[in-house]
Motif scaffolding. Structure first.
Motif, PDB file in Angstrom:
ATOM      1  N   GLU A  53      39.275   4.776 -22.761  1.00 12.89           N
ATOM      2  CA  GLU A  53      38.111   4.955 -21.902  1.00 12.89           C
ATOM      3  C   GLU A  53      37.687   6.418 -21.852  1.00 12.89           C
ATOM      4  OE1 GLU A  53      36.598   3.719 -17.411  1.00 12.89           O
ATOM      5  OE2 GLU A  53      38.572   3.098 -18.142  1.00 12.89           O
ATOM      6  N   ILE A  54      38.658   7.342 -21.848  1.00  9.88           N
ATOM      7  CA  ILE A  54      38.330   8.759 -21.872  1.00  9.88           C
ATOM      8  C   ILE A  54      37.639   9.108 -23.176  1.00  9.88           C
ATOM      9  CG2 ILE A  54      39.329  11.081 -21.969  1.00  9.88           C
ATOM     10  CD1 ILE A  54      41.429  10.190 -20.019  1.00  9.88           C
ATOM     11  N   ALA A  55      38.167   8.583 -24.289  1.00 12.64           N
ATOM     12  CA  ALA A  55      37.564   8.847 -25.599  1.00 12.64           C
ATOM     13  C   ALA A  55      36.130   8.340 -25.652  1.00 12.64           C
ATOM     14  CB  ALA A  55      38.411   8.206 -26.691  1.00 12.64           C
ATOM     15  N   ALA A  56      35.901   7.161 -25.069  1.00 12.60           N
ATOM     16  CA  ALA A  56      34.544   6.604 -25.075  1.00 12.60           C
ATOM     17  C   ALA A  56      33.615   7.408 -24.168  1.00 12.60           C
ATOM     18  CB  ALA A  56      34.592   5.143 -24.632  1.00 12.60           C
ATOM     19  N   ALA A  57      34.119   7.850 -23.021  1.00 10.28           N
ATOM     20  CA  ALA A  57      33.281   8.578 -22.066  1.00 10.28           C
ATOM     21  C   ALA A  57      32.812   9.913 -22.634  1.00 10.28           C
ATOM     22  CB  ALA A  57      34.052   8.801 -20.773  1.00 10.28           C
ATOM     23  N   PHE A  58      33.663  10.597 -23.390  1.00 11.30           N
ATOM     24  CA  PHE A  58      33.306  11.907 -23.917  1.00 11.30           C
ATOM     25  C   PHE A  58      32.949  11.870 -25.399  1.00 11.30           C
ATOM     26  CE2 PHE A  58      35.928  12.823 -20.195  1.00 11.30           C
ATOM     27  CZ  PHE A  58      35.116  13.730 -19.529  1.00 11.30           C
ATOM     28  N   ASP A  59      32.812  10.660 -25.930  1.00 12.46           N
ATOM     29  CA  ASP A  59      32.377  10.461 -27.321  1.00 12.46           C
ATOM     30  C   ASP A  59      33.277  11.230 -28.291  1.00 12.46           C
ATOM     31  OD1 ASP A  59      30.796   9.399 -29.332  1.00 12.46           O
ATOM     32  OD2 ASP A  59      29.373  11.071 -29.308  1.00 12.46           O
ATOM     33  N   LEU A  60      34.576  11.042 -28.138  1.00  7.90           N
ATOM     34  CA  LEU A  60      35.527  11.691 -29.029  1.00  7.90           C
ATOM     35  C   LEU A  60      35.594  10.938 -30.358  1.00  7.90           C
ATOM     36  CD1 LEU A  60      38.444  12.406 -26.527  1.00  7.90           C
ATOM     37  CD2 LEU A  60      36.494  13.865 -27.114  1.00  7.90           C
ATOM     38  N   HIS A  61      35.776  11.665 -31.437  1.00  4.53           N
ATOM     39  CA  HIS A  61      35.804  11.064 -32.764  1.00  4.53           C
ATOM     40  C   HIS A  61      37.024  10.147 -32.887  1.00  4.53           C
ATOM     41  CE1 HIS A  61      35.880  10.681 -37.151  1.00  4.53           C
ATOM     42  NE2 HIS A  61      34.609  11.085 -37.124  1.00  4.53           N
ATOM     43  N   PRO A  62      36.866   8.982 -33.526  1.00  2.00           N
ATOM     44  CA  PRO A  62      37.995   8.044 -33.653  1.00  2.00           C
ATOM     45  C   PRO A  62      39.215   8.647 -34.350  1.00  2.00           C
ATOM     46  CG  PRO A  62      35.938   6.954 -34.225  1.00  2.00           C
ATOM     47  CD  PRO A  62      35.610   8.403 -34.048  1.00  2.00           C
ATOM     48  N   LEU A  63      38.993   9.495 -35.348  1.00  2.00           N
ATOM     49  CA  LEU A  63      40.134  10.101 -36.042  1.00  2.00           C
ATOM     50  C   LEU A  63      40.913  11.035 -35.109  1.00  2.00           C
ATOM     51  CD1 LEU A  63      38.608  10.932 -39.544  1.00  2.00           C
ATOM     52  CD2 LEU A  63      40.188   9.081 -38.952  1.00  2.00           C
ATOM     53  N   ALA A  64      40.176  11.821 -34.327  1.00  4.37           N
ATOM     54  CA  ALA A  64      40.836  12.716 -33.380  1.00  4.37           C
ATOM     55  C   ALA A  64      41.533  11.919 -32.288  1.00  4.37           C
ATOM     56  CB  ALA A  64      39.825  13.677 -32.768  1.00  4.37           C
ATOM     57  N   THR A  65      40.905  10.832 -31.856  1.00  6.76           N
ATOM     58  CA  THR A  65      41.510   9.977 -30.837  1.00  6.76           C
ATOM     59  C   THR A  65      42.820   9.381 -31.335  1.00  6.76           C
ATOM     60  OG1 THR A  65      39.325   9.424 -29.942  1.00  6.76           O
ATOM     61  CG2 THR A  65      41.154   7.932 -29.415  1.00  6.76           C
ATOM     62  N   GLU A  66      42.817   8.928 -32.585  1.00  2.56           N
ATOM     63  CA  GLU A  66      44.035   8.362 -33.170  1.00  2.56           C
ATOM     64  C   GLU A  66      45.152   9.405 -33.238  1.00  2.56           C
ATOM     65  OE1 GLU A  66      45.465   6.179 -37.322  1.00  2.56           O
ATOM     66  OE2 GLU A  66      43.365   6.713 -37.015  1.00  2.56           O
ATOM     67  N   ASP A  67      44.785  10.627 -33.648  1.00  2.00           N
ATOM     68  CA  ASP A  67      45.781  11.706 -33.728  1.00  2.00           C
ATOM     69  C   ASP A  67      46.344  12.040 -32.349  1.00  2.00           C
ATOM     70  OD1 ASP A  67      45.379  11.854 -36.433  1.00  2.00           O
ATOM     71  OD2 ASP A  67      44.103  13.640 -36.357  1.00  2.00           O
ATOM     72  N   ALA A  68      45.482  12.034 -31.335  1.00  7.35           N
ATOM     73  CA  ALA A  68      45.912  12.396 -29.984  1.00  7.35           C
ATOM     74  C   ALA A  68      46.870  11.371 -29.401  1.00  7.35           C
ATOM     75  CB  ALA A  68      44.700  12.551 -29.074  1.00  7.35           C
ATOM     76  N   VAL A  69      46.745  10.130 -29.817  1.00  8.09           N
ATOM     77  CA  VAL A  69      47.608   9.074 -29.285  1.00  8.09           C
ATOM     78  C   VAL A  69      48.914   8.972 -30.066  1.00  8.09           C
ATOM     79  CG1 VAL A  69      47.827   6.582 -28.941  1.00  8.09           C
ATOM     80  CG2 VAL A  69      45.695   7.748 -28.330  1.00  8.09           C
ATOM     81  N   ARG A  70      48.829   9.047 -31.389  1.00  9.54           N
ATOM     82  CA  ARG A  70      50.020   8.851 -32.222  1.00  9.54           C
ATOM     83  C   ARG A  70      50.874  10.106 -32.341  1.00  9.54           C
ATOM     84  NH1 ARG A  70      48.185   5.133 -37.408  1.00  9.54           N
ATOM     85  NH2 ARG A  70      47.552   3.294 -36.225  1.00  9.54           N
ATOM     86  N   ALA A  71      50.260  11.270 -32.234  1.00 10.84           N
ATOM     87  CA  ALA A  71      50.960  12.563 -32.394  1.00 10.84           C
ATOM     88  C   ALA A  71      51.534  12.683 -33.799  1.00 10.84           C
ATOM     89  CB  ALA A  71      52.030  12.724 -31.331  1.00 10.84           C
ATOM     90  N   HIS A  72      52.590  13.510 -33.943  1.00 11.00           N
ATOM     91  CA  HIS A  72      53.220  13.777 -35.238  1.00 11.00           C
ATOM     92  C   HIS A  72      52.210  14.330 -36.244  1.00 11.00           C
ATOM     93  CE1 HIS A  72      56.718  11.809 -33.644  1.00 11.00           C
ATOM     94  NE2 HIS A  72      56.040  10.688 -33.447  1.00 11.00           N
ATOM     95  N   GLN A  73      51.450  15.325 -35.813  1.00  9.69           N
ATOM     96  CA  GLN A  73      50.460  15.975 -36.664  1.00  9.69           C
ATOM     97  C   GLN A  73      50.882  17.410 -36.967  1.00  9.69           C
ATOM     98  OE1 GLN A  73      47.710  14.208 -37.777  1.00  9.69           O
ATOM     99  NE2 GLN A  73      48.725  12.504 -36.725  1.00  9.69           N
ATOM    100  N   ARG A  74      50.376  17.927 -38.070  1.00 13.20           N
ATOM    101  CA  ARG A  74      50.534  19.347 -38.365  1.00 13.20           C
ATOM    102  C   ARG A  74      49.550  20.138 -37.515  1.00 13.20           C
ATOM    103  NH1 ARG A  74      52.282  21.672 -43.057  1.00 13.20           N
ATOM    104  NH2 ARG A  74      50.364  22.868 -43.180  1.00 13.20           N
ATOM    105  N   PRO A  75      49.892  21.397 -37.188  1.00 15.89           N
ATOM    106  CA  PRO A  75      48.908  22.241 -36.500  1.00 15.89           C
ATOM    107  C   PRO A  75      47.617  22.333 -37.318  1.00 15.89           C
ATOM    108  CG  PRO A  75      51.068  23.259 -36.434  1.00 15.89           C
ATOM    109  CD  PRO A  75      51.193  22.076 -37.356  1.00 15.89           C
ATOM    110  N   LYS A  76      46.496  22.124 -36.645  1.00 16.71           N
ATOM    111  CA  LYS A  76      45.216  22.137 -37.360  1.00 16.71           C
ATOM    112  C   LYS A  76      44.085  22.322 -36.373  1.00 16.71           C
ATOM    113  CE  LYS A  76      44.635  17.090 -37.249  1.00 16.71           C
ATOM    114  NZ  LYS A  76      44.404  15.859 -38.038  1.00 16.71           N
TER     115      LYS A  76
END
Length: 334
Positions: A53-76
């Protein structure tokens, strides 16, 4: 709006926090009530449903939303329209008495920052420490907070990089402890401990080094989401980050040298042991040879019937052994 994952949600106007509790479901309406407002939402390990719901309210990109939920990303650093998405790896030092072959020295977590028009969303995962202190310090500097969501992005990045330097200080103590153990007069086998330290250093390095490129982009002053007033502060963060990278590189080289020294010392100890064993074997060979010769039971052997034959043989054997012993001792074989 997944309130269970929300740690704090506050509205800011002209650098000052507006009083009263703000529900995540009300932030959009409250932002539109006056210019110069933005919301800062802090979340900890939200699920996909909680963040949707937060992602939809602020129109966050789906790829960024997926990264924010799953974690385990390189610094970028990614730019999605008017929104910046920064991923940072956090490092926490794990207290321990001494480094062992199985010690956990550092623990990693992640922080994701969304900075867009009217909002700053910070998502923490894993061992990332609470940002309550960061929020409090930033609220105490309203002139900086008035610069908007980019000020939150800077404060979080500054906090993470300062942690790198603190962990580097603690890591240095472990390196010095192992260095002292390797070069101490006591006989120790530290290869396993050093290898574990090198593995933990590699994890530290993976968290810190990739952040250099995102920080460089933020310091260029070409991103419209980052006001000129924030760029100078970000350059200071980049400078601290460079210090952390340099220290990690120095640790890496030093630990590699310590490992080589430990292996070399172990080889030297083994060679010393073999020389001592060989020297004692040579000493034992003299009486063994004499006993073997006179134990063959021949009828005609020199001095076999002589009254002083036995003492003479013992004296000769002892004299030869003393001579060999002194020779080995003079050459540090014994």
């Amino acid at each position: 709006m997944g309130a269970r994952a929300v740690v704090d949600c506050a509205l800011y106007e002209n650098g000052r926090r507006l009083p009263g509790e703000v529900a995540p479901s009300e932030v959009l309406r409250r932002i539109d009530e006056a210019p110069g407002r933005f919301v800062w939402i802090g979340l900890y390990q939200p699920t996909a449903e909680q963040f949707a719901e937060i992602a939809a309210a602020f129109d966050l990109h789906p790829l960024a939303t997926e990264d924010a939920v799953r974690a385990h990303q390189r610094p970028k650093l990614e730019r999605y329209g008017d929104t910046l998405f920064l991923v940072l790896k956090t490092i926490t030092y794990v207290d321990h008495d001494k480094v062992t072959a199985t010690s956990e020295i550092v623990d990693t977590g992640e922080i994701m920052v969304f900075a867009g028009p009217g909002f700053a969303i910070v998502v923490r995962h894993g061992s990332a420490q609470s940002l309550t202190g960061v929020r409090r310090d930033l609220e105490a500097a309203p002139e900086l907070l008035a610069l908007g969501p980019a000020a939150v992005l800077h404060a979080v990045a500054d906090h993470v990089v300062d942690q790198y330097l603190e962990v580097a200080d603690a890591f240095e103590r472990d390196v010095e402890e192992l260095e002292s153990a390797v070069f101490s007069p006591e006989r120790t086998d530290d290869a396993g401990r050093i290898y574990q330290l090198k593995r933990e250093l590699l994890e530290f390095k993976r968290a810190v080094v990739p952040l250099g490129v995102p920080l460089q982009r933020l310091c260029e002053g070409t991103l419209p989401q980052v006001p000129a007033g924030i760029v100078a502060y970000l350059r200071d963060v980049a400078d601290h980050h460079a210090q952390a990278k340099e220290r990690i590189a120095a640790f890496d080289e030093l630990v590699g040298g310590i490992l080589a020294a430990s292996i070399g010392r172990l080889s030297l100890q083994q060679n010393t042991d073999m020389r001592r064993i060989s020297a004692w074997a040579a000493l034992a060979a003299v009486p063994t040879m004499a006993a073997g010769v006179y134990g063959m039971n021949f009828d005609h052997m020199p001095e076999l019937r002589w009254t002083y034959g036995y003492p003479a043989v013992v004296l000769v054997v002892a004299t030869v052994c003393v001579f060999i012993f002194r020779a080995f001792r003079r050459n540090d074989w014994l």
